[in-house]
Design an enzyme around this catalytic site. Sequence first.
Site, PDB file in Angstrom:
ATOM      1  N   ASN A   9       0.865  -1.180   0.000  1.00  0.00           N
ATOM      2  CA  ASN A   9       0.000   0.000   0.000  1.00  0.00           C
ATOM      3  C   ASN A   9       0.901   1.228   0.000  1.00  0.00           C
ATOM      4  O   ASN A   9       1.527   1.539   1.009  1.00  0.00           O
ATOM      5  CB  ASN A   9      -0.884  -0.038   1.263  1.00  0.00           C
ATOM      6  N   LYS A  11       0.047   4.266  -0.199  1.00  0.00           N
ATOM      7  CA  LYS A  11      -0.581   5.440   0.437  1.00  0.00           C
ATOM      8  C   LYS A  11      -0.396   6.677  -0.474  1.00  0.00           C
ATOM      9  O   LYS A  11      -0.415   6.530  -1.692  1.00  0.00           O
ATOM     10  CB  LYS A  11      -0.019   5.646   1.846  1.00  0.00           C
ATOM     11  N   HIS A  90      -9.296   1.262   5.459  1.00  0.00           N
ATOM     12  CA  HIS A  90      -7.980   1.454   6.094  1.00  0.00           C
ATOM     13  C   HIS A  90      -8.144   2.423   7.272  1.00  0.00           C
ATOM     14  O   HIS A  90      -8.918   3.378   7.195  1.00  0.00           O
ATOM     15  CB  HIS A  90      -6.970   2.001   5.079  1.00  0.00           C
ATOM     16  N   GLU A  92      -6.429   4.789   8.281  1.00  0.00           N
ATOM     17  CA  GLU A  92      -6.173   6.200   7.965  1.00  0.00           C
ATOM     18  C   GLU A  92      -7.409   6.846   7.329  1.00  0.00           C
ATOM     19  O   GLU A  92      -7.680   8.027   7.539  1.00  0.00           O
ATOM     20  CB  GLU A  92      -4.936   6.311   7.060  1.00  0.00           C
ATOM     21  N   GLU A 160      -4.906  -4.906  10.994  1.00  0.00           N
ATOM     22  CA  GLU A 160      -3.876  -3.885  11.145  1.00  0.00           C
ATOM     23  C   GLU A 160      -4.098  -3.121  12.449  1.00  0.00           C
ATOM     24  O   GLU A 160      -4.894  -2.168  12.488  1.00  0.00           O
ATOM     25  CB  GLU A 160      -3.927  -2.899   9.971  1.00  0.00           C
ATOM     26  N   GLY A 166       3.107   2.173  10.769  1.00  0.00           N
ATOM     27  CA  GLY A 166       4.099   3.228  10.597  1.00  0.00           C
ATOM     28  C   GLY A 166       4.878   3.579  11.856  1.00  0.00           C
ATOM     29  O   GLY A 166       5.559   4.605  11.903  1.00  0.00           O
ATOM     30  N   SER A 206       3.919  -2.227  10.253  1.00  0.00           N
ATOM     31  CA  SER A 206       5.381  -2.297  10.453  1.00  0.00           C
ATOM     32  C   SER A 206       5.986  -3.639  10.051  1.00  0.00           C
ATOM     33  O   SER A 206       6.944  -4.105  10.676  1.00  0.00           O
ATOM     34  CB  SER A 206       5.745  -1.953  11.907  1.00  0.00           C
TER      35      SER A 206
HETATM   36  P1  PGA Z   1       3.247   0.237   7.528  1.00  0.00           P
HETATM   37  O1  PGA Z   1       1.739   0.474   7.034  1.00  0.00           O
HETATM   38  O2  PGA Z   1       3.723  -1.052   6.919  1.00  0.00           O
HETATM   39  O3  PGA Z   1       3.999   1.437   7.014  1.00  0.00           O
HETATM   40  O4  PGA Z   1       3.203   0.167   9.019  1.00  0.00           O
HETATM   41  C1  PGA Z   1       0.853  -0.616   6.937  1.00  0.00           C
HETATM   42  C2  PGA Z   1      -0.476  -0.147   6.411  1.00  0.00           C
HETATM   43  O5  PGA Z   1      -0.960   0.920   6.802  1.00  0.00           O
HETATM   44  O6  PGA Z   1      -1.099  -0.849   5.573  1.00  0.00           O
END
Ligand code: PGA
Length: 246
Positions: A9, A11, A90, A92, A160, A166, A206
Amino acid sequence: MRRKLAAGNWKMNGTQTALAELSALDGTSSPTVEVLICPPATLLHAAKGVAGDVAIGAQDCHAAASGAHTGDLSAPMLADAGATYVITGHSERRADHGESDAIVAAKSQAVWDAGLTAIVCIGESLEQRDSGKTLTVIGTQLANSVPDGATGANLVVAYEPIWAIGTGKVPTIHQIGEVHQFLRAELVSRFGNDIAGAIRLLYGGSVKPANAAEIFAVKDVDGALVGGASLKASDFGPIIAALTKA
Ligand code: PGA
């Protein structure tokens, strides 16, 4: 057997030059592992052109197929641009755009109506985990974000934990296993053994080359949804390799 899935992803990252990272992944898919990159929508069409055996997905869609929704993109449009997957719910988007489980379910239904596969994301906050509510929160999100009519072909579920995205923090192997087994059991009770057994469950948050093998060894982890470490082929390649070996 479920085909494993290494999903990246990107983003809100990436312009035309980033496509070189995608084309470098061509040839990494195999009969046992599917590789997917979800670039920003601006790159979808160009991404399809260089992806080779890597599948292309989108990061969100509108619940309607067309209409007066300035700035939004519908699932049929994303399909037309080359997407075969769409991420829905997601954390976010749930946080930045106030997306409720009901909205996520409507978007996931729109993804199915366009003939695509939805990657439905769920996950608890740190406060919810610390107060022992993880499985209740996850169970409610799963029940209310996934529409009726799920199959192994149209649904992937991504667990997640919000606090792991992140941050470099990862749940313990025990915690990941507990949630994934719970998710499988919830899907079995709603959709039956055959369908639930075909739905892929991803861990996200992560995931890096250094921790991928350990995470992929957990029962009921069928792959990963990877953010930061999917931006460079030199990071994502080793994660795909770890999944291929798992
Ligand atoms: P990350 O993000 O691997 O940067 O922690 C995962 C995600 O949001 O799908």
